[in-house]
Design a protein around this motif. Structure first.
Motif, mmCIF file in Angstrom:
data_model
loop_
_atom_site.group_PDB
_atom_site.id
_atom_site.type_symbol
_atom_site.label_atom_id
_atom_site.label_comp_id
_atom_site.label_asym_id
_atom_site.label_seq_id
_atom_site.Cartn_x
_atom_site.Cartn_y
_atom_site.Cartn_z
ATOM 1 N N MET A 13 0.851 -1.192 0.000
ATOM 2 C CA MET A 13 0.000 0.000 0.000
ATOM 3 C C MET A 13 0.884 1.239 0.000
ATOM 4 O O MET A 13 1.745 1.393 0.871
ATOM 5 C CB MET A 13 -0.908 -0.001 1.221
ATOM 6 C CG MET A 13 -1.853 1.171 1.279
ATOM 7 S SD MET A 13 -2.946 1.067 2.721
ATOM 8 C CE MET A 13 -3.855 2.601 2.548
ATOM 9 N N GLY A 59 1.136 0.246 -8.021
ATOM 10 C CA GLY A 59 0.935 -1.078 -7.450
ATOM 11 C C GLY A 59 1.903 -2.118 -7.971
ATOM 12 O O GLY A 59 2.459 -2.915 -7.204
ATOM 13 N N ALA A 101 -2.546 4.338 -7.292
ATOM 14 C CA ALA A 101 -2.879 3.003 -7.777
ATOM 15 C C ALA A 101 -1.922 2.544 -8.868
ATOM 16 O O ALA A 101 -1.658 1.344 -9.011
ATOM 17 C CB ALA A 101 -4.318 2.985 -8.295
ATOM 18 N N ASP A 160 4.609 -4.155 -5.836
ATOM 19 C CA ASP A 160 4.541 -5.616 -5.844
ATOM 20 C C ASP A 160 5.911 -6.213 -6.177
ATOM 21 O O ASP A 160 6.316 -7.230 -5.591
ATOM 22 C CB ASP A 160 3.508 -6.098 -6.866
ATOM 23 C CG ASP A 160 2.070 -5.854 -6.420
ATOM 24 O OD1 ASP A 160 1.862 -5.594 -5.215
ATOM 25 O OD2 ASP A 160 1.166 -5.906 -7.274
#
Length: 364
Positions: free
Chosen positions: A1, A16, A13, A20
Motif C-alpha cells: 500500500m 501497485g 494506484a 509488488d
C-alpha cells in the motif's frame, strides 16, 4: 500500500506493480538492485517540480520493506547528483551508490595524472559496494578541499573488504571499507561542489522520507493488530487507542510537513544551499530571509527522526514482546528502521541548527 504525500488515489494506484515487485524482491538484494536500476532513470529528481512525488515513492518503497528503501535511495540520489553535475543520461547506466562518509584511519585522495584523475586510499561505510556497478564518491583533492567523482567499482584497482556486520537491522545491507589503487575517476564539479549545492540538502531530506515510510508501515502493523484483536472479541482499551491516536497525529503532521517542504523546493524557496560547515561565523539575517536548504534539511530530518523514534516506542510498548519474537516481517521492520534512523545525528544536528537559528536563518 503506497504512502500518500501528494498524489491522488488514481496516481497511487499506478504504483501497485512497482511495489509488488519490491515486495517480491524483499530480502534478495541483487533482485532489489535490479528493480531499482530498471526504474531509477525514470523517477523524478528533487527540484524538478515533482519532489513530493519522489519522496512519496521513496516512502512507499520503504513502507513495503525498509531495507528496500535503503537500496533504492542511494541509487536515486546518485542519479540526481549526476544530473546536477551535467552528466549525460547515457553515462548514468548501471546501479549506483553514494559514498561520502569519512572515518578515522581511512582517507581517499584524488590526484591528477595527465589529463585525468586517479583515486587512491580507503573509503569507509560503503554499503553494498561489491554488488554495485558504479558510485558517486567524495575524495580529498590536492588543493585541500573535497570533491565528488564518478567511479567504476568494477575496476581492478577496487578492493572491497568483507565487512564485519553484526547488526540485526538491515542485515542484508552490510557496509564496509573499500580500497582504491590508482582508479580512474570522473570529476563532478570542483572542490566542495558536492556539499555546497542545494541538492545535498534535498538528498538528505529524501533519506528522511524513507524513514517516515518505514514508520507508516509500523503504524499500519499496529492498527491491523488492533483490528484483528477486535475481530476476536478483544476490543482495544483506552491506552491502546491513545497510542494509535498519538501515532496518527504524529504521522499526519509529519507527512504534511514533508509535502509542504517539497513544494518549497519546487517553488525555488530552498535553492540556497547555505553553509554546510559549522566552522566560522554565519552571516546575520533577518527572520525568514535568505532561508537555506540545509537549515530546512536539519529541521526535516530532526522532525522525522523524532517522529520515527516516538512511533517505534509507542508501537513497541503497546504490542509487547510476542510479535518481536514471532512475527518475522514486523520484527525485521522494527530492527531495520531503528538502525536506519540512526543516520540522523541527533543533538549534534540540533546544535548546528541552533547556531543557524541564532543568525536569523529561520522562518519564524
Amino acid at each position: 500500500m503506497p504512502v500518500r504525500l501528494v498524489s491522488a488515489d488514481a496516481e497511487l494506484a499506478r504504483w501497485g506493480s512497482l511495489l509488488d515487485s519490491v515486495a517480491a524482491a524483499a530480502g534478495d538484494v541483487p533482485a532489489l538492485l535490479a528493480v531499482a536500476g530498471n526504474v531509477g532513470s525514470d523517477w523524478p529528481k528533487p527540484g524538478d517540480g515533482q519532489t513530493g512525488r519522489l519522496w512519496e515513492l521513496l516512502a512507499s518503497v520503504a513502507g513495503v520493506d525498509v531495507a528496500a528503501g535503503r537500496v533504492f535511495e542511494p541509487h536515486l540520489d546518485a542519479q540526481a547528483i549526476l544530473a546536477q553535475a551535467g552528466v549525460a543520461p547515457e553515462e548514468r547506466g548501471g546501479v549506483w551508490g553514494v559514498f561520502a562518509a569519512e572515518g578515522p584511519g581511512t582517507r581517499l585522495e584524488a590526484k591528477r595524472d595527465g589529463d585525468g584523475i586517479l583515486l587512491s586510499g580507503a573509503k569507509p561505510w560503503c554499503s553494498l559496494a561489491p554488488l554495485l556497478d558504479r558510485a558517486v564518491i567524495t575524495a580529498h583533492t590536492e588543493t585541500g578541499g573535497r570533491a565528488a567523482f564518478a567511479v567504476d567499482l568494477r575496476h581492478p584497482g577496487v578492493t572491497c573488504e568483507d565487512p564485519v556486520w553484526v547488526a540485526r537491522g538491515l542485515r542484508e545491507i552490510p557496509s564496509g571499507t573499500v580500497h582504491f589503487d590508482q582508479v580512474p575517476a570522473l570529476p563532478l564539479g570542483g572542490d566542495d561542489w558536492y556539499f555546497s549545492r542545494p541538492g545535498f540538502a534535498w538528498g538528505g531530506m529524501g533519506v528522511a522520507a524513507c524513514w517516515l515510510g518505514g514508520a507508516v508501515a509500523v503504524a499500519r502493523d499496529y492498527k491491523e493488530s488492533l483490528a484483528a484483536a477486535a475481530e476476536k472479541g478483544r476490543e482495544p482499551d483506552q491506552i491502546a487507542l491513545a497510542a494509535l491516536g498519538e501515532t496518527d497525529r504524529i504521522l499526519t503532521s509529519t507527512l504534511q510537513y514533508l509535502a509542504r517542504t517539497a513544494e518549497l523546493i519546487d517553488g525555488g524557496a530552498l535553492s540556497n544551499a547555505g553553509a554546510l560547515s559549522d566552522g566560522g561565523a554565519l552571516p546575520n539575517r533577518t527572520a525568514g530571509a535568505d532561508r537555506s536548504a540545509w537549515s530546512e534539511a536539519l529541521r526535516v530530518r530532526g522532525t522525522v527522526a523524532a517522529a520515527v523514534e516516538r512511533v517505534l516506542s509507542l508501537v513497541g510498548q503497546n504490542r509487547g514482546p510476542a510479535p518481536l519474537a514471532f512475527d518475522e516481517p514486523y520484527a525485521k521492520r522494527m530492527a531495520d528502521l531503528a538502525l536506519y534512523v540512526r543516520q540522523h545525528h541527533a543533538m549534534r544536528d540540533d546544535a548546528q541548527l541552533g547556531k543557524r537559528t541564532l543568525t536569523g536563518d529561520h522562518p519564524w
